[in-house]
Structure formats: structure tokens, C-alpha cells
Enzyme design. Structure first.
Site, mmCIF file in Angstrom:
data_model
loop_
_atom_site.group_PDB
_atom_site.id
_atom_site.type_symbol
_atom_site.label_atom_id
_atom_site.label_comp_id
_atom_site.label_asym_id
_atom_site.label_seq_id
_atom_site.Cartn_x
_atom_site.Cartn_y
_atom_site.Cartn_z
ATOM 1 N N THR A 154 34.574 8.417 -36.125
ATOM 2 C CA THR A 154 34.657 7.837 -34.779
ATOM 3 C C THR A 154 35.628 8.665 -33.947
ATOM 4 O OG1 THR A 154 34.099 5.639 -35.574
ATOM 5 C CG2 THR A 154 35.294 5.764 -33.475
ATOM 6 N N ASN B 74 21.961 7.449 -39.524
ATOM 7 C CA ASN B 74 22.523 6.481 -40.475
ATOM 8 C C ASN B 74 21.606 5.304 -40.746
ATOM 9 O OD1 ASN B 74 23.543 6.431 -37.673
ATOM 10 N ND2 ASN B 74 24.292 4.404 -38.212
ATOM 11 N N GLN C 78 26.333 11.487 -42.291
ATOM 12 C CA GLN C 78 25.389 10.957 -43.279
ATOM 13 C C GLN C 78 24.632 12.057 -44.010
ATOM 14 O OE1 GLN C 78 25.190 7.833 -44.182
ATOM 15 N NE2 GLN C 78 26.197 6.737 -42.513
ATOM 16 N N ALA D 91 35.272 10.707 -44.750
ATOM 17 C CA ALA D 91 35.493 10.693 -46.202
ATOM 18 C C ALA D 91 34.820 9.514 -46.907
ATOM 19 C CB ALA D 91 36.999 10.665 -46.490
ATOM 20 N N HIS D 92 34.746 8.370 -46.229
ATOM 21 C CA HIS D 92 34.312 7.169 -46.970
ATOM 22 C C HIS D 92 32.808 7.096 -47.200
ATOM 23 C CE1 HIS D 92 32.983 4.289 -43.679
ATOM 24 N NE2 HIS D 92 33.642 5.163 -42.949
ATOM 25 N N THR E 129 51.131 11.543 -37.913
ATOM 26 C CA THR E 129 51.505 11.810 -39.308
ATOM 27 C C THR E 129 50.257 11.930 -40.178
ATOM 28 O OG1 THR E 129 53.557 10.621 -39.009
ATOM 29 C CG2 THR E 129 52.815 10.895 -41.286
ATOM 30 N N CYS F 90 27.529 -0.376 -38.584
ATOM 31 C CA CYS F 90 28.602 -0.017 -37.669
ATOM 32 C C CYS F 90 28.692 -0.993 -36.514
ATOM 33 C CB CYS F 90 28.377 1.388 -37.147
ATOM 34 S SG CYS F 90 28.171 2.537 -38.484
HETATM 35 N N1 PMP Z 1 28.647 8.650 -37.394
HETATM 36 C C1 PMP Z 1 27.747 8.152 -38.259
HETATM 37 C C2 PMP Z 1 26.386 8.742 -38.307
HETATM 38 C C3 PMP Z 1 28.110 7.084 -39.083
HETATM 39 O O1 PMP Z 1 27.210 6.591 -39.938
HETATM 40 C C4 PMP Z 1 29.416 6.552 -39.005
HETATM 41 C C5 PMP Z 1 29.849 5.395 -39.872
HETATM 42 N N2 PMP Z 1 29.018 4.287 -39.804
HETATM 43 C C6 PMP Z 1 30.310 7.104 -38.088
HETATM 44 C C7 PMP Z 1 29.889 8.156 -37.294
HETATM 45 C C8 PMP Z 1 31.700 6.584 -37.940
HETATM 46 O O2 PMP Z 1 32.481 7.008 -39.020
HETATM 47 P P1 PMP Z 1 33.905 6.401 -39.345
HETATM 48 O O3 PMP Z 1 33.647 5.144 -40.107
HETATM 49 O O4 PMP Z 1 34.571 7.451 -40.183
HETATM 50 O O5 PMP Z 1 34.616 6.177 -38.060
#
Ligand code: PMP
Length: 368
Positions: free
Chosen positions: A70, A143, A171, A192-193, A229, A315
Site C-alpha cells: 500500500t 489479486n 501477487q 512480504a506477507h 526506523t 483488501c
Molecule cells: N496490491 C495487491 C495486488 C494486493 O493484493 C495487496 C494486498 N491485498 C496490496 C497491493 C497491498 O499490500 P499490503 O498489504 O502490503 O499493503
């Protein structure tokens, strides 16, 4: 048996990442401090930068760590909008993540086909209509549908007009081969997640010799390119997760087989269709449309069976608003009402889970 089939929303942290972070929890140090503790923390950050860079075939100094995709997306889009006081044209695909399409600046949206692929002819027509755009932003994998976008072709067209190109590769990374060079883009966003790292950490990848967009100003972290940081544990975990995800890319072939098996079984038992069928898709994702059902109800019925799936976009979940992706594909105003279930597999998926999921889905989706 609980089944987690929502890896596009977030993935379980990899065992090796957990191990590294558990060890780090016993340590102290701000990566910006110049004493030994600080240098040790900075060492973790630089090691992760090298790991990530190696997986993407870029130099380590092309990697800027941040708080996630994001932030990465906002950084690029807002920077170029502000730079021209909103006068420069910014083109984004109509299926981008909300952090691109709704980040508070005016963007023009590029249409997609009914299979969810950016329409290259319409894109080129938009490029030529008016001033050359400053920036074009198209994601590599959507996504919600898993559909792969023709980013390399888009970049080639954009370059003819001298536009910069950004790609949200969240993705795609760790799910298909991704290098900045092959895509020909100037900026790339990662998180990363989605690959077995921690939530709240990501990276912006920058091509050599292009302007570096900056969102956060303050301290001199990340070579004065992103203040704040450093999230040392998150970054170290990201480096480890990136290495593992890319080393294990071959596993995606297995996930694709399971995904195809699930789709085949569901098509034979219920009035379902696969969104983006016919387009190139990443191996782990399936968005199923079910006639005569409601997305939220379907998702809850799976939840009651201990199965985590999504209605499409986690999201923007919490709201049952129709997905802008389905809208862009012309799928939300079908005469026959349909509900949508997104299944996304990942590094922890097992054959037992696939078999159990098929049984549960057959029960929930069975033709009445
Ligand atoms: N872009 C895409 C295509 C995503 O799938 C996501 C997460 N759903 C994001 C951006 C946002 O990522 P983050 O959770 O790291 O803010």
C-alpha cells in the site's frame, strides 16, 4: 480439519522466517545507530536487501524497504501526481488494487477484456490521445482473479511515448518468475506477507537512473529515500521469505494441478464458472462464480465448515460492496445473479486439504 485457502489475502509465516525472527526478538538495535548493536541490526537489513535483489536480478541499491505494498503503490502514484500538481496524466488499469486506483489522485483507467486482461489496443489508443502520460501503472497478477497482465508489452508501448512504468507485482512475486528487467518497468511494488514473511513490510524496486519517488520524509534511513526506523525483523524475515519463495517456485506447478482439480470437480457438480478461464493465470488462484448464490453467504458457509476462502477482495472486505474488478470485467451485472468465491492456495497447502476442500465445496455448491 481447518483449511486456509486464502493465501492471496495473506500467507502463513514460513517456519524459517519464524525461527530467524524468534532469535531476533532477543536482540536490540536501531539500524541507524552507529554502535555495535546498530551495526548488527543494519547487517540484517543489508543481508535481506541482497537476498531480495538476487531474486529479482537487480542491484541491492535498487531495493527500498517500506511498510508494504500500500505504501509502495501510494509512494509512486502520489509522487508523480504531486510533482505535476495533478496535471500530468497517470494511466492505471481498471483492475488495480485500491492502493493504486483509489490513492487520492486523479487517474485514467485502462479497460480490461471480459477475461480480465488489459486491452492493449485501447491502452495504445489512450496513450496517443492527448499529452504523453507521465506514468502508467499495471499490476502483473490480479489479486482477485489471478489473471496475468501483459506488463512487458505495456511497458514497451509506454516507452514509445516516454512514459515511466510502475508494476504492482505483489501477487506475482514468488508465484511466477519475475524480474524487473524482463518486465521493462521502472518501479515495482512487493509485499512480504504474500510470500510467507511478516505483515507490514514490503519493498519498492527502482530501475537504475530513474527518479526515486519519496513519500515519507524525516530521518535518513534507506539512503534518504524512505524515512522511518527500519522494521529490522520484518525486513530480515522478508529477505528469508523471498529467497525461499523463489527457490521453491517449482512448487507452483503442483498448486496449479490442485487448483485445476478443484475447478474440474466443482464444474461437474454445480452451476459454476471460472472467472478469467481462458486467460493466463497464476497457478494458485481460482475465482469461481456460482449461479444463484450470494458471495457473503457462500463465504460464511465455508467458514462454518472451517474453510477460509474469500469473496474476491479481502483488501476491501468488511464491506459487501461489489468488486471493481468484476465490474471492470462486466461480470457484476449479469442477468443471472451469481456469487463469487476466491480460492487461493499456497506454500502450506496439502493434498489432504485439497481432497477435504472438494468434499466440502461439493456439499455447499451442489445443484439444488
Ligand atoms: N496490491 C495487491 C495486488 C494486493 O493484493 C495487496 C494486498 N491485498 C496490496 C497491493 C497491498 O499490500 P499490503 O498489504 O502490503 O499493503
Amino acid at each position: 480439519m481447518k483449511i486456509y485457502f486464502d493465501h492471496n489475502a495473506t500467507t502463513p509465516v514460513r517456519a524459517e522466517v519464524k525461527e530467524l525472527i524468534t532469535q531476533m526478538l532477543g536482540e536490540v538495535g536501531n539500524a541507524a545507530s552507529i554502535h555495535g548493536y546498530g551495526r548488527a541490526a543494519q547487517h540484517y537489513v543489508e543481508q535481506a536487501r541482497r537476498s531480495l535483489a538476487a531474486t529479482l536480478d537487480v542491484d541491492a541499491n535498487q531495493v527500498i524497504f517500506n511498510s508494504g505494498a500500500t505504501e509502495g503503490n501510494n509512494t509512486v502514484i502520489k509522487y508523480f501526481a504531486q510533482k505535476t500538481d495533478g496535471r500530468g496524466r497517470i494511466l492505471v488499469s481498471s483492475i488495480e488494487h485500491p492502493s493504486v486506483i483509489h490513492c487520492g489522485v486523479n487517474v485514467e483507467t485502462i479497460p480490461v477484456s471480459s477475461a480480465g486482461v488489459v486491452d492493449l489496443n485501447q491502452f495504445e489508443a489512450m496513450m496517443g490521445a492527448g499529452d504523453a502520460p507521465l506514468l502508467v501503472s499495471v499490476m502483473l497478477v490480479n489479486n482477485e482473479t489471478g489473471v496475468i497482465q501483459p506488463v512487458a508489452e505495456i511497458a514497451k508501448i509506454a516507452k514509445k511515448y516516454g512514459s515511466l512504468v510502475h508494476c504492482d507485482a505483489v501477487q506475482a512475486y514468488g508465484r511466477m518468475a519475475v524480474t524487473r528487467h524482463d518486465l521493462g518497468v521502472d518501479y515495482m511494488t512487493l509485499s512480504a506477507h504474500k510470500i510467507g514473511g511478516l505483515q507490514g513490510v514490503g519493498a519498492l524496486i527502482i530501475a537504475p537512473r530513474v527518479e526515486v519517488p519519496i513519500l515519507l520524509h524525516g530521518g535518513g534511513q534507506e539512503r534518504r529515500q524512505r524515512a522511518g526506523t527500519s522494521n529490522v525483523m520484518g525486513i530480515a524475515g522478508f529477505g528469508r521469505a523471498a529467497q525461499l519463495a523463489v527457490e521453491n517456485l517449482g512448487h507452483m506447478g503442483q498448486l496449479a494441478l490442485w487448483r485445476d482439480q478443484i475447478e474440474g470437480e466443482l464444474k461437474s457438480c454445480a452451476s459454476v464458472s471460472v472467472v478469467g478461464d481462458g486467460a493466463d493465470r497464476v497457478g494458485n488462484t481460482s475465482l469461481i462464480a456460482v449461479e444463484g448464490q450470494e458471495s457473503d453467504v457462500l463465504m460464511m458457509r465455508f467458514d462454518l465448515e472451517g474453510v477460509a476462502v474469500s469473496t474476491g477482495s479481502a483488501c476491501s472486505s468488511g464491506s459487501s460492496q461489489k468488486s471493481h474488478v468484476l465490474h471492470a470485467m462486466g461480470l457484476d451485472d449479469s442477468r443471472v445473479p451469481q456469487g463469487f468465491v476466491r480460492i487461493s492456495l499456497g506454500h502450506t497447502t496439502t493434498p489432504d486439504e485439497v481432497a477435504q476442500f472438494i468434499k466440502i465445496a461439493q456439499k455447499i455448491l451442489a445443484k439444488k
